[in-house]
Motif scaffolding. Structure first.
Motif, PDB file in Angstrom:
ATOM      1  N   GLN B  18      51.493  22.790   3.965  1.00  0.00           N
ATOM      2  CA  GLN B  18      50.601  23.937   4.039  1.00  0.00           C
ATOM      3  C   GLN B  18      51.029  24.953   2.986  1.00  0.00           C
ATOM      4  OE1 GLN B  18      51.788  27.105   5.404  1.00  0.00           O
ATOM      5  NE2 GLN B  18      49.823  28.155   5.258  1.00  0.00           N
ATOM      6  N   THR B  20      50.254  29.126   1.341  1.00  0.00           N
ATOM      7  CA  THR B  20      49.615  30.444   1.443  1.00  0.00           C
ATOM      8  C   THR B  20      49.672  31.132   0.090  1.00  0.00           C
ATOM      9  OG1 THR B  20      50.196  30.706   3.774  1.00  0.00           O
ATOM     10  CG2 THR B  20      49.674  32.707   2.539  1.00  0.00           C
ATOM     11  N   ARG B  22      48.430  34.664  -2.170  1.00  0.00           N
ATOM     12  CA  ARG B  22      48.189  36.077  -1.898  1.00  0.00           C
ATOM     13  C   ARG B  22      47.472  36.767  -3.035  1.00  0.00           C
ATOM     14  NH1 ARG B  22      52.850  34.394   0.416  1.00  0.00           N
ATOM     15  NH2 ARG B  22      53.088  34.846   2.648  1.00  0.00           N
ATOM     16  N   GLU B  75      44.820  36.721   1.873  1.00  0.00           N
ATOM     17  CA  GLU B  75      45.553  35.466   1.783  1.00  0.00           C
ATOM     18  C   GLU B  75      44.585  34.297   1.852  1.00  0.00           C
ATOM     19  OE1 GLU B  75      49.832  36.582   3.917  1.00  0.00           O
ATOM     20  OE2 GLU B  75      48.367  35.330   4.945  1.00  0.00           O
ATOM     21  N   ASN B  77      44.875  30.289   2.807  1.00  0.00           N
ATOM     22  CA  ASN B  77      45.715  29.258   3.385  1.00  0.00           C
ATOM     23  C   ASN B  77      45.033  27.903   3.248  1.00  0.00           C
ATOM     24  OD1 ASN B  77      47.760  31.104   4.744  1.00  0.00           O
ATOM     25  ND2 ASN B  77      45.876  31.805   5.712  1.00  0.00           N
ATOM     26  N   ASN B  79      45.722  23.994   4.597  1.00  0.00           N
ATOM     27  CA  ASN B  79      46.505  23.088   5.438  1.00  0.00           C
ATOM     28  C   ASN B  79      46.336  21.645   5.001  1.00  0.00           C
ATOM     29  OD1 ASN B  79      47.397  25.167   7.186  1.00  0.00           O
ATOM     30  ND2 ASN B  79      45.437  25.110   8.258  1.00  0.00           N
TER      31      ASN B  79
END
Lengths: 114, 114
Positions: B18, B20, B22, B75, B77, B79
């Motif tokens: 995963q 993330t 920004r 953010e 994300n 997965n």
């Protein structure tokens, strides 16, 4: 639905000569049209836009573009190319009823030779 | 006046992990959009956030999710990373109600999935 076509993967021009980078679009509704430039390992930089009004719009670094509603085109032009203009150019469209989503063309690489 | 900033600059992950990413918008902007730019292609719209909610979404699976914070930063994300998620991820900011105006892009995060 909205789409953009940039028919040329690459455009080659000699320094000092005029340049044209082609773009055609398809939208439902009135188009907002944009040109962005991307240098290596950089994000997109805004060049110019057409919202309404005069079909010839002028932008940054001496670039201009002509909106043609009947041909659904928005070609980018510059009267005299510079070597420093060499970069990747993207045309983008957003319908006036499509929220914030920009649809981009596949990009055209401009190579200006000294 | 700070422009759009993104972090990290580069990221390497393996399949199934995963990630993330920004983004901080340009000062005064309240809307953040995310785009995926695969190698040799134009950016594709992932989604847009305004008032901490997803307002518009492109054709991306639910593995892609986001968040917007009260200070307007955002953010992205992803997965269960796939090799095909390798791309430059661009964040763009704008002001709600001014969709006729250009979006300002950050420098991007280069994600490599091995």
């Amino acid at each position: 639905a909205q789409s953009v076509a940039q028919p040329e993967d690459q455009v080659n021009v000699a320094e000092g000569n005029p340049l044209t980078v082609k773009c055609t679009y398809s939208v439902s509704g009135n188009p907002y049209l944009f040109w962005y430039v991307q240098y290596p390992n950089r994000g997109l930089q805004f060049l110019l836009k057409y919202i309404t009004g005069d079909n010839l719009v002028k932008g940054s670094y001496g670039f201009e573009a002509e909106f043609n509603k009947s041909q659904t085109s928005f070609h980018l032009k510059k009267p005299s190319a510079l070597v420093s203009d060499s970069a990747l150019y993207f045309c983008a469209v957003r319908a006036d009823n499509a929220g914030n989503m920009l649809t981009f063309g596949g990009g055209t690489r401009l190579m200006v030779k000294p | 006046d700070a422009g759009v900033t993104q972090s990290p600059t580069h990221l390497i992950k393996t399949r199934g992990q995963q990630v993330t990413l920004r983004c901080s918008p340009k000062s005064g902007h309240d809307t953040v959009s995310w785009y995926q730019q695969a190698l040799g292609q134009g950016p594709q719209f992932i989604f847009q956030y305004y008032e901490e909610e997803e307002r518009q979404r492109g054709n991306f699976p639910d593995r892609f999710s986001g968040h917007q914070f009260p200070n307007y930063s955002s953010e992205l994300n992803v997965n269960a990373l796939l090799l095909g998620d390798s791309a430059l991820y661009l964040c763009a900011s704008s002001l709600v109600g001014q969709e006729y105006n250009e979006q300002f892009f950050g420098p991007g995060t280069r994600l490599t999935v091995l």
